[in-house]
Design a protein around this motif. Structure first.
Motif, short mmCIF file in Angstrom:
data_model
loop_
_atom_site.label_atom_id
_atom_site.label_comp_id
_atom_site.label_asym_id
_atom_site.label_seq_id
_atom_site.Cartn_x
_atom_site.Cartn_y
_atom_site.Cartn_z
N GLN A 12 0.82 -1.21 0.00
CA GLN A 12 0.00 0.00 0.00
C GLN A 12 0.85 1.26 0.00
O GLN A 12 0.40 2.31 -0.46
CB GLN A 12 -0.97 -0.02 1.18
N LYS A 13 2.07 1.16 0.47
CA LYS A 13 2.96 2.32 0.51
C LYS A 13 3.77 2.47 -0.78
O LYS A 13 4.38 3.51 -1.00
CB LYS A 13 3.91 2.22 1.70
N MET A 14 3.77 1.44 -1.62
CA MET A 14 4.57 1.48 -2.85
C MET A 14 3.97 2.44 -3.88
O MET A 14 2.76 2.58 -3.98
CB MET A 14 4.64 0.09 -3.49
N THR A 15 4.85 3.03 -4.65
CA THR A 15 4.41 3.84 -5.80
C THR A 15 4.05 2.87 -6.93
O THR A 15 4.44 1.68 -6.90
CB THR A 15 5.55 4.76 -6.28
N PRO A 16 3.33 3.33 -7.94
CA PRO A 16 3.03 2.45 -9.07
C PRO A 16 4.29 1.85 -9.70
O PRO A 16 4.30 0.68 -10.08
CB PRO A 16 2.28 3.37 -10.04
N GLN A 17 5.34 2.64 -9.81
CA GLN A 17 6.60 2.14 -10.39
C GLN A 17 7.19 1.04 -9.52
O GLN A 17 7.65 0.01 -10.02
CB GLN A 17 7.60 3.29 -10.57
N GLN A 18 7.19 1.24 -8.21
CA GLN A 18 7.71 0.22 -7.29
C GLN A 18 6.88 -1.06 -7.38
O GLN A 18 7.42 -2.16 -7.34
CB GLN A 18 7.72 0.74 -5.85
N ARG A 19 5.57 -0.90 -7.52
CA ARG A 19 4.70 -2.09 -7.66
C ARG A 19 5.04 -2.85 -8.93
O ARG A 19 5.09 -4.07 -8.92
CB ARG A 19 3.23 -1.67 -7.66
N GLN A 20 5.25 -2.12 -10.03
CA GLN A 20 5.59 -2.79 -11.29
C GLN A 20 6.89 -3.56 -11.16
O GLN A 20 7.01 -4.68 -11.65
CB GLN A 20 5.68 -1.76 -12.42
N GLU A 21 7.87 -2.96 -10.51
CA GLU A 21 9.15 -3.65 -10.31
C GLU A 21 8.97 -4.89 -9.43
O GLU A 21 9.56 -5.94 -9.69
CB GLU A 21 10.17 -2.69 -9.69
N TRP A 22 8.15 -4.76 -8.39
CA TRP A 22 7.89 -5.90 -7.50
C TRP A 22 7.21 -7.02 -8.28
O TRP A 22 7.58 -8.19 -8.17
CB TRP A 22 7.03 -5.46 -6.31
#
Length: 150
Positions: A131-141
């Motif tokens: 929930q704290k991740m940015t969209p870019q961080q989510r994509q990388e994850w």
């Protein structure tokens, strides 16, 4: 008079003639063409033909996908052990998944697959991180955890 006030006044004036009709309770909807107006019997009271009709699609899926049979059987066994509330939650989750875009489904699969490997405390931690991740961080994850990409 400001524009929102004018709009509200216009809507109220337009509704004036039909306001009494809107105050009346809605009549029950007509019977659905997909289903009968009378309650259907439980499984034990269906005819053999009705039972065959209901299971025909499952029979076809079973026959068409031999590699999925173990999974299908496991799901059926698990369904039998669920409480009615768990079944409602599972059905709601399936509907939610069906309404997702392909990208959202990919994310959900990756996240769910990773969650299955974790204990409850670790799941909560991942949920908080997610929930704290940015969209870019989510994509990388997702890219790092998506089994389709590996």
């Amino acid at each position: 008079m400001k524009t929102p006030t004018r709009l509200l006044l216009a809507v109220l004036l337009a509704l004036g003639p039909i306001a009494p009709a809107l105050a009346q309770p809605m009549p029950p909807p007509p019977p659905s063409p997909d289903g009968p107006a009378v309650p259907m019997p439980d499984w034990e009271h269906l005819t053999p033909q009705q039972r065959d009709l209901l299971i025909a699609s499952l029979r076809q899926r079973w026959n068409d996908a031999p590699e999925q049979r173990a999974r299908m059987l496991h799901h059926a066994e698990r369904w039998q052990t669920m409480t009615p509330e768990q079944r409602r939650q599972a059905a709601a989750g399936m509907r939610r998944f069906e309404n997702m875009s392909p990208q959202q489904r990919r994310e959900a699969r990756a996240l769910f697959g990773e969650m299955r490997k974790l204990d409850p405390k670790q799941r909560d931690e991942l949920r908080e991180r997610w929930q704290k991740m940015t969209p870019q961080q989510r994509q990388e994850w997702i890219k790092a955890h998506d089994d389709d990409d590996r």
